[in-house]
Design a protein around this motif. Structure first.
Motif, PDB file in Angstrom:
ATOM      1  N   ILE A   5      36.569  57.849  -9.402  1.00  0.00           N
ATOM      2  CA  ILE A   5      37.228  56.552  -9.605  1.00  0.00           C
ATOM      3  C   ILE A   5      38.659  56.611  -9.068  1.00  0.00           C
ATOM      4  N   ALA A   6      39.378  57.659  -9.450  1.00  0.00           N
ATOM      5  CA  ALA A   6      40.774  57.800  -9.002  1.00  0.00           C
ATOM      6  C   ALA A   6      40.847  57.918  -7.488  1.00  0.00           C
ATOM      7  N   TRP A   7      40.006  58.784  -6.908  1.00  0.00           N
ATOM      8  CA  TRP A   7      40.092  58.994  -5.459  1.00  0.00           C
ATOM      9  C   TRP A   7      39.666  57.772  -4.663  1.00  0.00           C
ATOM     10  N   THR A   8      38.663  57.063  -5.112  1.00  0.00           N
ATOM     11  CA  THR A   8      38.255  55.848  -4.398  1.00  0.00           C
ATOM     12  C   THR A   8      39.396  54.835  -4.401  1.00  0.00           C
ATOM     13  N   THR A   9      40.037  54.677  -5.536  1.00  0.00           N
ATOM     14  CA  THR A   9      41.170  53.757  -5.645  1.00  0.00           C
ATOM     15  C   THR A   9      42.313  54.204  -4.737  1.00  0.00           C
ATOM     16  N   LEU A  10      42.658  55.490  -4.799  1.00  0.00           N
ATOM     17  CA  LEU A  10      43.769  55.999  -3.994  1.00  0.00           C
ATOM     18  C   LEU A  10      43.479  55.924  -2.499  1.00  0.00           C
ATOM     19  N   PHE A  25      38.116  48.178   8.015  1.00  0.00           N
ATOM     20  CA  PHE A  25      38.057  49.496   8.644  1.00  0.00           C
ATOM     21  C   PHE A  25      39.116  50.421   8.045  1.00  0.00           C
ATOM     22  N   GLY A  26      40.337  49.914   7.921  1.00  0.00           N
ATOM     23  CA  GLY A  26      41.441  50.716   7.390  1.00  0.00           C
ATOM     24  C   GLY A  26      41.186  51.201   5.973  1.00  0.00           C
ATOM     25  N   ILE A  27      40.618  50.350   5.153  1.00  0.00           N
ATOM     26  CA  ILE A  27      40.347  50.720   3.765  1.00  0.00           C
ATOM     27  C   ILE A  27      39.125  51.626   3.656  1.00  0.00           C
ATOM     28  N   LEU A  28      38.078  51.299   4.410  1.00  0.00           N
ATOM     29  CA  LEU A  28      36.829  52.055   4.278  1.00  0.00           C
ATOM     30  C   LEU A  28      36.880  53.453   4.894  1.00  0.00           C
ATOM     31  N   MET A  29      37.662  53.641   5.944  1.00  0.00           N
ATOM     32  CA  MET A  29      37.667  54.953   6.607  1.00  0.00           C
ATOM     33  C   MET A  29      38.082  56.093   5.671  1.00  0.00           C
ATOM     34  N   PRO A  30      39.201  56.015   4.961  1.00  0.00           N
ATOM     35  CA  PRO A  30      39.523  57.132   4.057  1.00  0.00           C
ATOM     36  C   PRO A  30      38.539  57.245   2.893  1.00  0.00           C
ATOM     37  N   ILE A  31      37.998  56.114   2.433  1.00  0.00           N
ATOM     38  CA  ILE A  31      37.027  56.166   1.337  1.00  0.00           C
ATOM     39  C   ILE A  31      35.755  56.881   1.793  1.00  0.00           C
ATOM     40  N   ILE A  32      35.245  56.502   2.942  1.00  0.00           N
ATOM     41  CA  ILE A  32      34.027  57.133   3.466  1.00  0.00           C
ATOM     42  C   ILE A  32      34.293  58.595   3.805  1.00  0.00           C
ATOM     43  N   GLY A  33      35.429  58.859   4.455  1.00  0.00           N
ATOM     44  CA  GLY A  33      35.791  60.244   4.780  1.00  0.00           C
ATOM     45  C   GLY A  33      35.923  61.100   3.540  1.00  0.00           C
ATOM     46  N   GLY A  34      36.551  60.563   2.517  1.00  0.00           N
ATOM     47  CA  GLY A  34      36.705  61.293   1.260  1.00  0.00           C
ATOM     48  C   GLY A  34      35.366  61.510   0.567  1.00  0.00           C
ATOM     49  N   SER A  35      34.489  60.526   0.647  1.00  0.00           N
ATOM     50  CA  SER A  35      33.165  60.663   0.035  1.00  0.00           C
ATOM     51  C   SER A  35      32.345  61.735   0.747  1.00  0.00           C
ATOM     52  N   ILE A  36      32.371  61.726   2.052  1.00  0.00           N
ATOM     53  CA  ILE A  36      31.631  62.741   2.819  1.00  0.00           C
ATOM     54  C   ILE A  36      32.210  64.121   2.558  1.00  0.00           C
ATOM     55  N   THR A  37      33.531  64.222   2.597  1.00  0.00           N
ATOM     56  CA  THR A  37      34.193  65.500   2.325  1.00  0.00           C
ATOM     57  C   THR A  37      33.851  66.000   0.936  1.00  0.00           C
ATOM     58  N   GLY A  63      41.543  53.806  -1.046  1.00  0.00           N
ATOM     59  CA  GLY A  63      41.644  52.395  -0.683  1.00  0.00           C
ATOM     60  C   GLY A  63      43.084  51.943  -0.515  1.00  0.00           C
ATOM     61  N   MET A  64      43.943  52.392  -1.425  1.00  0.00           N
ATOM     62  CA  MET A  64      45.367  52.042  -1.323  1.00  0.00           C
ATOM     63  C   MET A  64      46.006  52.669  -0.086  1.00  0.00           C
ATOM     64  N   MET A  65      45.625  53.917   0.214  1.00  0.00           N
ATOM     65  CA  MET A  65      46.133  54.572   1.428  1.00  0.00           C
ATOM     66  C   MET A  65      45.720  53.794   2.673  1.00  0.00           C
ATOM     67  N   GLY A  66      44.439  53.414   2.693  1.00  0.00           N
ATOM     68  CA  GLY A  66      43.925  52.666   3.842  1.00  0.00           C
ATOM     69  C   GLY A  66      44.622  51.337   4.015  1.00  0.00           C
ATOM     70  N   LEU A  67      44.885  50.653   2.905  1.00  0.00           N
ATOM     71  CA  LEU A  67      45.609  49.383   2.964  1.00  0.00           C
ATOM     72  C   LEU A  67      47.032  49.607   3.465  1.00  0.00           C
ATOM     73  N   ALA A  68      47.674  50.664   3.006  1.00  0.00           N
ATOM     74  CA  ALA A  68      49.032  50.980   3.458  1.00  0.00           C
ATOM     75  C   ALA A  68      49.044  51.243   4.963  1.00  0.00           C
ATOM     76  N   LYS A  69      48.090  52.021   5.430  1.00  0.00           N
ATOM     77  CA  LYS A  69      48.017  52.316   6.869  1.00  0.00           C
ATOM     78  C   LYS A  69      47.770  51.032   7.665  1.00  0.00           C
TER      79      LYS A  69
END
Length: 165
Positions: A58-63, A17-29, A65-71
């Protein structure tokens, strides 16, 4: 594997959940903000250091994911009584500012406003990184590439804005 363990344990559902939420949010945005805006962007004069468009997802998906892992790491520490409660709201603020930038820059073409907003975003990311580092060094370290990318994006935003004014 140690990267995803907090105090020797993994909560797989929260991690996903933590990793996917910013990725999905960023993709929708990205989809909403960039829809019908790419043609205008392609016509803009860009600086010599502008990367090819394929670099950004590629960069944003990686970033993200890293943000989500950090959170995730900070939340787990907080649940275990080891964390600071101010770290998560600051994280949420910077993530909201991150999403807003796409609309300012691409959707609404407010590149100067986007530049100012990104400066505020960078400060929020730096504060988030600091707060995360206070709770969990790994979490704070995971945010450092994000700072580097946003500094690069800030210079790209500035240069594109100057070249097209």
């Amino acid at each position: 594997m140690e990267l995803i363990k907090v105090n020797g344990r993994i909560d797989r559902k929260r991690l996903a959940f933590g990793i996917l939420m910013p990725i999905i949010g960023g993709s929708i945005t990205g989809w909403l903000a960039n829809r019908n805006a790419q043609e205008k962007y392609k016509k803009l004069e860009k600086p010599f250091f502008s990367p090819p468009p394929s670099t950004f997802p590629i960069a944003w998906t990686t970033l993200y994911g890293m943000m989500g892992l950090a959170k995730y790491r900070v939340e787990r520490k907080k649940e275990q009584g080891q964390g600071n409660t101010s770290a998560i709201p600051i994280y949420e603020l910077q993530l909201g500012l991150n999403y807003l930038w796409s609309f300012l820059y691409f959707r609404w073409g407010l590149r100067g406003t986007a530049l100012v907003e990104m400066t505020i975003l960078l400060a929020a990311i730096a504060l988030t990184t600091y707060e995360f580092y206070q709770v969990d060094r790994t979490a704070g370290s995971l945010m450092i590439p994000y700072i580097g990318w946003v500094v690069f994006a800030l210079s790209l935003n500035y240069s594109t804005w100057k070249l097209n004014n």
